[in-house]
Design a protein around this motif. Structure first.
Motif, PDB file in Angstrom:
ATOM      1  N   TRP A  71       0.823  -1.209   0.000  1.00  0.00           N
ATOM      2  CA  TRP A  71       0.000   0.000   0.000  1.00  0.00           C
ATOM      3  C   TRP A  71       0.860   1.263   0.000  1.00  0.00           C
ATOM      4  CZ3 TRP A  71      -4.996   0.160   3.427  1.00  0.00           C
ATOM      5  CH2 TRP A  71      -5.855  -0.886   3.045  1.00  0.00           C
ATOM      6  N   THR A  72       0.278   2.317  -0.560  1.00  0.00           N
ATOM      7  CA  THR A  72       0.848   3.662  -0.437  1.00  0.00           C
ATOM      8  C   THR A  72      -0.064   4.457   0.497  1.00  0.00           C
ATOM      9  OG1 THR A  72      -0.437   4.558  -2.278  1.00  0.00           O
ATOM     10  CG2 THR A  72       1.673   3.514  -2.819  1.00  0.00           C
ATOM     11  N   TRP A  73       0.333   5.687   0.805  1.00  0.00           N
ATOM     12  CA  TRP A  73      -0.514   6.535   1.628  1.00  0.00           C
ATOM     13  C   TRP A  73      -1.847   6.802   0.934  1.00  0.00           C
ATOM     14  CZ3 TRP A  73       0.044   7.235   6.584  1.00  0.00           C
ATOM     15  CH2 TRP A  73       1.311   7.160   7.165  1.00  0.00           C
ATOM     16  N   LYS A  74      -1.828   6.860  -0.395  1.00  0.00           N
ATOM     17  CA  LYS A  74      -3.079   7.071  -1.136  1.00  0.00           C
ATOM     18  C   LYS A  74      -4.036   5.901  -0.945  1.00  0.00           C
ATOM     19  CE  LYS A  74      -1.409  10.150  -4.779  1.00  0.00           C
ATOM     20  NZ  LYS A  74      -1.251  10.343  -6.250  1.00  0.00           N
ATOM     21  N   ASP A  75      -3.493   4.690  -0.884  1.00  0.00           N
ATOM     22  CA  ASP A  75      -4.341   3.515  -0.660  1.00  0.00           C
ATOM     23  C   ASP A  75      -5.018   3.568   0.700  1.00  0.00           C
ATOM     24  OD1 ASP A  75      -3.712   2.270  -3.120  1.00  0.00           O
ATOM     25  OD2 ASP A  75      -1.821   1.564  -2.290  1.00  0.00           O
ATOM     26  N   LEU A  76      -4.387   4.217   1.662  1.00  0.00           N
ATOM     27  CA  LEU A  76      -4.964   4.355   2.999  1.00  0.00           C
ATOM     28  C   LEU A  76      -6.006   5.475   3.051  1.00  0.00           C
ATOM     29  CD1 LEU A  76      -4.700   3.104   5.848  1.00  0.00           C
ATOM     30  CD2 LEU A  76      -2.942   4.819   6.353  1.00  0.00           C
ATOM     31  N   GLY A  77      -6.108   6.240   1.972  1.00  0.00           N
ATOM     32  CA  GLY A  77      -7.116   7.298   1.907  1.00  0.00           C
ATOM     33  C   GLY A  77      -6.565   8.704   1.952  1.00  0.00           C
ATOM     34  N   PHE A  78      -5.236   8.834   2.058  1.00  0.00           N
ATOM     35  CA  PHE A  78      -4.630  10.169   2.091  1.00  0.00           C
ATOM     36  C   PHE A  78      -4.443  10.654   0.657  1.00  0.00           C
ATOM     37  CE2 PHE A  78      -3.614   8.488   6.246  1.00  0.00           C
ATOM     38  CZ  PHE A  78      -3.814   9.578   7.070  1.00  0.00           C
ATOM     39  N   ARG A  79      -5.571  11.027   0.073  1.00  0.00           N
ATOM     40  CA  ARG A  79      -5.612  11.469  -1.322  1.00  0.00           C
ATOM     41  C   ARG A  79      -6.864  12.315  -1.512  1.00  0.00           C
ATOM     42  NH1 ARG A  79      -9.281   7.469  -4.317  1.00  0.00           N
ATOM     43  NH2 ARG A  79      -8.911   8.954  -5.981  1.00  0.00           N
ATOM     44  N   THR A  80      -6.913  13.018  -2.620  1.00  0.00           N
ATOM     45  CA  THR A  80      -8.137  13.740  -2.955  1.00  0.00           C
ATOM     46  C   THR A  80      -8.882  12.965  -4.035  1.00  0.00           C
ATOM     47  OG1 THR A  80      -6.932  15.093  -4.555  1.00  0.00           O
ATOM     48  CG2 THR A  80      -7.241  16.007  -2.344  1.00  0.00           C
ATOM     49  N   HIS A  81     -10.199  13.070  -3.984  1.00  0.00           N
ATOM     50  CA  HIS A  81     -11.031  12.422  -4.997  1.00  0.00           C
ATOM     51  C   HIS A  81     -11.005  13.229  -6.288  1.00  0.00           C
ATOM     52  CE1 HIS A  81     -14.302  10.380  -6.907  1.00  0.00           C
ATOM     53  NE2 HIS A  81     -15.179  11.352  -6.709  1.00  0.00           N
ATOM     54  N   ARG A  82     -11.147  14.526  -6.158  1.00  0.00           N
ATOM     55  CA  ARG A  82     -11.081  15.424  -7.313  1.00  0.00           C
ATOM     56  C   ARG A  82     -10.065  16.530  -7.051  1.00  0.00           C
ATOM     57  NH1 ARG A  82     -17.646  15.664  -8.121  1.00  0.00           N
ATOM     58  NH2 ARG A  82     -17.881  13.600  -9.052  1.00  0.00           N
ATOM     59  N   SER A  83     -10.357  17.342  -6.041  1.00  0.00           N
ATOM     60  CA  SER A  83      -9.426  18.387  -5.607  1.00  0.00           C
ATOM     61  C   SER A  83      -9.790  18.721  -4.175  1.00  0.00           C
ATOM     62  CB  SER A  83      -9.542  19.628  -6.490  1.00  0.00           C
ATOM     63  OG  SER A  83     -10.817  20.233  -6.322  1.00  0.00           O
TER      64      SER A  83
END
Length: 342
Positions: A71-83
């Motif tokens: 996993w990356t941090w994005k896989d854990l949810g630390f990401r934006t869906h759009r902006s």
């Protein structure tokens, strides 16, 4: 096609239980450090405790999932869906939708919630309304985010729902996270009535659906923080001052405001509906039942842990919890699926 075996589910569950134990041990350490050793003032203690707890939960979940699943941090949810801006708006829309749908329940619960607030912050309620409402508003946002939304969304959505959605099926992650989070409040808030606990269920449904739809913890944290913001900020101060009719009128006015927000955010609501349909189509009823079963077992485990903690002294409890944590995490690391990496 992903192969799902009983062994895989069992060892994924052990990973979850092991990380829960590790967080329990860390919580005990922080309580001792901040309270007993440093003697930090209560409010600061609470904020520091939950900030540290949230960060450790994120790091533990990331490290274990990085090693076992790449996993990356994005896989854990630390990401934006759009902006950032659109995700915050998404959160406002879904929080508004929750308020609209749960309005009758919120009205019913107002007297009991106001009483709980009066018991916990009686000195604050002595202030005039012109000072009280903004003060409570600021405190609600800060404490609501730090002591609730931040760590709960990382753990229950980012890690727990994310893990079983990826490695089993979306409905498994959905129901497992939903049950453990919502009904788990029965154990973490003994002062709550059963109706207070049940009120968390519709909120949790939307947190879980929003995470599946967006994969963004930012969206979920905004929803979580705002969905419990209006009642304590305005309705409770008014009700506690004896202005019962006015508090209900204000709640009704906000219902209208949130309806407008939902109309403006119809695209976000439409996406959530489509993703909800997709979630159950992808999973089927068997995976839904599996998620419910895992959630019920998790609740029984929490109950058993509390009973055991109440029956033995603190040292023995921490020793047993440490041993269980090492064994559960160790076993989950040793297990390797023939068909997929967990």
């Amino acid at each position: 096609m992903m192969v799902i075996t009983k062994g895989k589910i069992f060892f994924l569950y052990l990973e979850y239980l092991g990380l829960s134990g590790a967080l329990g041990l860390f919580a005990a350490f922080i309580h001792y450090l901040l309270g007993d050793l440093l003697g930090i003032a209560e409010l600061v203690n609470i904020l520091l405790y939950w900030l540290l707890y949230s960060l450790v939960a994120a790091v533990l979940a990331y490290v274990v999932r990085r090693i076992k699943g790449g996993w990356t941090w994005k896989d854990l949810g630390f990401r934006t869906h759009r902006s950032w801006g659109r995700d915050i708006w998404y959160g406002f829309v879904i929080a508004s939708l929750i308020y609209i749908l749960t309005f009758p329940l919120e009205v019913t619960l107002l007297p009991s919630v106001a009483k709980l607030a009066a018991d916990s912050m009686s000195s604050l309620l002595q202030l005039s309304l012109i000072v009280l409402i903004p003060a409570v508003g600021i405190l609600s946002l800060i404490f609501g985010f730090i002591t609730g939304a931040f760590h709960e969304e990382i753990w229950y959505r980012g890690y727990l729902q994310g893990l079983f959605t990826r490695e089993a099926a979306p409905a498994v992650g959905f129901f497992f996270s939903l049950i453990i989070f919502s009904l788990g409040h029965y154990f973490s808030h003994p002062e709550w009535s059963l109706l207070n606990v049940l009120n968390t269920v519709p909120h949790a449904i939307f947190y879980c659906l929003a995470f599946y739809a967006t994969g963004s913890l930012l969206v979920c944290m905004v929803i979580h923080t705002l969905s419990s913001f209006i009642i304590p900020t305005i309705a409770i101060p008014l009700y506690s001052k004896g202005l019962h009719g006015e508090s209900y009128i204000i709640m009704a006015i906000f219902w209208g405001v949130f309806l407008v927000i939902c109309i403006l955010g119809k695209e976000e609501i439409r996406e959530l509906i489509l993703k909800t349909i997709e979630l159950f189509k992808k999973s089927g009823w068997k995976m839904s039942l599996l998620g419910i079963l895992l959630g019920v077992i998790g609740l029984l485990f929490v109950w058993g842990r509390q009973v055991f903690q109440s029956q033995v002294n603190r040292g023995i409890y921490l020793l047993v919890l440490s041993a269980f944590t090492v064994l559960a995490l160790g076993a989950s690391f040793l297990y390797k699926s023939r068909n997929s990496k967990i």
